[in-house]
Design a protein around this motif. Sequence first.
Motif, PDB file in Angstrom:
ATOM      1  N   LEU A 103      -9.539  12.837 -50.902  1.00  0.00           N
ATOM      2  CA  LEU A 103      -9.821  14.049 -50.136  1.00  0.00           C
ATOM      3  C   LEU A 103     -10.097  13.756 -48.662  1.00  0.00           C
ATOM      4  O   LEU A 103     -10.927  14.396 -48.031  1.00  0.00           O
ATOM      5  N   GLU A 104      -9.397  12.762 -48.146  1.00  0.00           N
ATOM      6  CA  GLU A 104      -9.518  12.430 -46.723  1.00  0.00           C
ATOM      7  C   GLU A 104      -8.133  12.520 -46.096  1.00  0.00           C
ATOM      8  O   GLU A 104      -7.118  12.279 -46.748  1.00  0.00           O
ATOM      9  N   LEU A 105      -8.131  12.860 -44.788  1.00  0.00           N
ATOM     10  CA  LEU A 105      -6.856  13.036 -44.089  1.00  0.00           C
ATOM     11  C   LEU A 105      -6.002  11.772 -44.089  1.00  0.00           C
ATOM     12  O   LEU A 105      -4.793  11.847 -43.901  1.00  0.00           O
ATOM     13  N   GLU A 106      -6.639  10.608 -44.313  1.00  0.00           N
ATOM     14  CA  GLU A 106      -5.862   9.359 -44.318  1.00  0.00           C
ATOM     15  C   GLU A 106      -4.785   9.380 -45.403  1.00  0.00           C
ATOM     16  O   GLU A 106      -3.828   8.614 -45.339  1.00  0.00           O
ATOM     17  N   PHE A 107      -4.908  10.277 -46.383  1.00  0.00           N
ATOM     18  CA  PHE A 107      -3.871  10.367 -47.421  1.00  0.00           C
ATOM     19  C   PHE A 107      -2.502  10.674 -46.807  1.00  0.00           C
ATOM     20  O   PHE A 107      -1.466  10.257 -47.317  1.00  0.00           O
ATOM     21  N   GLU A 108      -2.532  11.390 -45.685  1.00  0.00           N
ATOM     22  CA  GLU A 108      -1.266  11.728 -45.003  1.00  0.00           C
ATOM     23  C   GLU A 108      -0.492  10.474 -44.589  1.00  0.00           C
ATOM     24  O   GLU A 108       0.732  10.515 -44.460  1.00  0.00           O
ATOM     25  N   GLN A 109      -1.222   9.375 -44.357  1.00  0.00           N
ATOM     26  CA  GLN A 109      -0.574   8.145 -43.867  1.00  0.00           C
ATOM     27  C   GLN A 109      -0.011   7.286 -44.995  1.00  0.00           C
ATOM     28  O   GLN A 109       0.582   6.246 -44.734  1.00  0.00           O
ATOM     29  N   THR A 110      -0.227   7.686 -46.249  1.00  0.00           N
ATOM     30  CA  THR A 110       0.171   6.829 -47.364  1.00  0.00           C
ATOM     31  C   THR A 110       1.648   7.026 -47.739  1.00  0.00           C
ATOM     32  O   THR A 110       2.241   8.079 -47.461  1.00  0.00           O
ATOM     33  N   SER A 111       2.188   6.016 -48.408  1.00  0.00           N
ATOM     34  CA  SER A 111       3.564   6.148 -48.902  1.00  0.00           C
ATOM     35  C   SER A 111       3.583   7.198 -50.029  1.00  0.00           C
ATOM     36  O   SER A 111       4.608   7.839 -50.275  1.00  0.00           O
ATOM     37  N   ALA A 112       2.435   7.392 -50.689  1.00  0.00           N
ATOM     38  CA  ALA A 112       2.358   8.407 -51.739  1.00  0.00           C
ATOM     39  C   ALA A 112       2.602   9.798 -51.152  1.00  0.00           C
ATOM     40  O   ALA A 112       3.339  10.612 -51.717  1.00  0.00           O
ATOM     41  N   PHE A 113       2.003  10.070 -49.992  1.00  0.00           N
ATOM     42  CA  PHE A 113       2.205  11.374 -49.370  1.00  0.00           C
ATOM     43  C   PHE A 113       3.659  11.544 -48.927  1.00  0.00           C
ATOM     44  O   PHE A 113       4.260  12.605 -49.120  1.00  0.00           O
ATOM     45  N   ALA A 114       4.217  10.482 -48.353  1.00  0.00           N
ATOM     46  CA  ALA A 114       5.622  10.542 -47.929  1.00  0.00           C
ATOM     47  C   ALA A 114       6.515  10.837 -49.132  1.00  0.00           C
ATOM     48  O   ALA A 114       7.457  11.644 -49.054  1.00  0.00           O
ATOM     49  N   TRP A 115       6.193  10.207 -50.260  1.00  0.00           N
ATOM     50  CA  TRP A 115       6.986  10.435 -51.478  1.00  0.00           C
ATOM     51  C   TRP A 115       6.863  11.895 -51.924  1.00  0.00           C
ATOM     52  O   TRP A 115       7.861  12.546 -52.257  1.00  0.00           O
ATOM     53  N   LEU A 116       5.619  12.403 -51.931  1.00  0.00           N
ATOM     54  CA  LEU A 116       5.399  13.798 -52.345  1.00  0.00           C
ATOM     55  C   LEU A 116       6.171  14.763 -51.449  1.00  0.00           C
ATOM     56  O   LEU A 116       6.800  15.713 -51.918  1.00  0.00           O
ATOM     57  N   ARG A 117       6.115  14.536 -50.153  1.00  0.00           N
ATOM     58  CA  ARG A 117       6.820  15.392 -49.202  1.00  0.00           C
ATOM     59  C   ARG A 117       8.315  15.446 -49.541  1.00  0.00           C
ATOM     60  O   ARG A 117       8.944  16.491 -49.469  1.00  0.00           O
ATOM     61  N   ALA A 118       8.840  14.280 -49.921  1.00  0.00           N
ATOM     62  CA  ALA A 118      10.279  14.198 -50.180  1.00  0.00           C
ATOM     63  C   ALA A 118      10.649  14.727 -51.564  1.00  0.00           C
ATOM     64  O   ALA A 118      11.705  15.338 -51.727  1.00  0.00           O
ATOM     65  N   ARG A 119       9.799  14.515 -52.561  1.00  0.00           N
ATOM     66  CA  ARG A 119      10.236  14.728 -53.940  1.00  0.00           C
ATOM     67  C   ARG A 119       9.437  15.750 -54.767  1.00  0.00           C
ATOM     68  O   ARG A 119       9.921  16.188 -55.816  1.00  0.00           O
ATOM     69  N   ALA A 120       8.209  16.100 -54.366  1.00  0.00           N
ATOM     70  CA  ALA A 120       7.354  16.916 -55.241  1.00  0.00           C
ATOM     71  C   ALA A 120       8.007  18.247 -55.617  1.00  0.00           C
ATOM     72  O   ALA A 120       7.845  18.728 -56.750  1.00  0.00           O
ATOM     73  N   SER A 121       8.756  18.826 -54.699  1.00  0.00           N
ATOM     74  CA  SER A 121       9.335  20.145 -54.971  1.00  0.00           C
ATOM     75  C   SER A 121      10.351  20.093 -56.115  1.00  0.00           C
ATOM     76  O   SER A 121      10.571  21.089 -56.803  1.00  0.00           O
ATOM     77  N   GLU A 122      10.948  18.913 -56.344  1.00  0.00           N
ATOM     78  CA  GLU A 122      11.869  18.774 -57.491  1.00  0.00           C
ATOM     79  C   GLU A 122      11.144  19.049 -58.799  1.00  0.00           C
ATOM     80  O   GLU A 122      11.761  19.381 -59.802  1.00  0.00           O
ATOM     81  N   PHE A 123       9.829  18.870 -58.781  1.00  0.00           N
ATOM     82  CA  PHE A 123       9.024  19.060 -59.990  1.00  0.00           C
ATOM     83  C   PHE A 123       8.199  20.348 -59.920  1.00  0.00           C
ATOM     84  O   PHE A 123       7.337  20.599 -60.760  1.00  0.00           O
ATOM     85  N   GLY A 124       8.475  21.149 -58.894  1.00  0.00           N
ATOM     86  CA  GLY A 124       7.797  22.442 -58.774  1.00  0.00           C
ATOM     87  C   GLY A 124       6.446  22.377 -58.085  1.00  0.00           C
ATOM     88  O   GLY A 124       5.691  23.344 -58.113  1.00  0.00           O
ATOM     89  N   TYR A 125       6.144  21.234 -57.482  1.00  0.00           N
ATOM     90  CA  TYR A 125       4.863  21.113 -56.761  1.00  0.00           C
ATOM     91  C   TYR A 125       5.084  21.252 -55.254  1.00  0.00           C
ATOM     92  O   TYR A 125       6.018  20.668 -54.701  1.00  0.00           O
TER      93      TYR A 125
END
Length: 182
Positions: free
Chosen positions: A126-148
């Motif tokens: 729950l910190e803004l540093e999550f934006e800098q992670t590869s996990a966030f980059a992955w979500l930005r690119a792929r989460a919508s494929e799963f409806g998120y």
Amino acid sequence: MNPRLVSLNSDLGIPSQFLAARGFCECEEASCLEVAEVGADGKDHLLVPAAANAWHNLKSAALSDGVSLFIVSAFRSIDRQTEIVRRKLEAGAPIEDILTVCAPPGFSEHHTGRAVDLSSPGCRSLELEFEQTSAFAWLRARASEFGYYLSYPIGNNYGYQFEPWHWCFNNAQPIVPADAAR
Ligand SMILES: [Zn+2]
């Protein structure tokens, strides 16, 4: 607006005119929930079945791309949300400040059992540093494929701070504007 919510919020010093002005949408509490994931602390994270299923698919897809994600928070009841806001008030925070990082009871997407707060190993939750992670980059690119979808991007219309960790399954859930009659 739902009279129970009007009363819960007014007890916290949140007038209904304020809820309407911020454009908050009522979020109904889910009734059918299942355990989507068990946290490292043993806590059950609950979601509605469709969101849980989509979460499992998303998580495995991320893992096969070398990205590890886990749930920090999922379903939350209206009572629990009330408690969270009350604690922040008791700690001395002004209600206007609280409501930039926290939804008023009855208006959190977490009530619907479709929203998750996510994190990844090595990142503070729950910190803004999550934006800098590869996990966030992955979500930005792929989460919508799963409806998120990312609910609260920078400059969102609800006046919430940017929440890179907060994702909601199928944002097309029935939502009722705060100023609508019921
Ligand atoms: Zn959240």
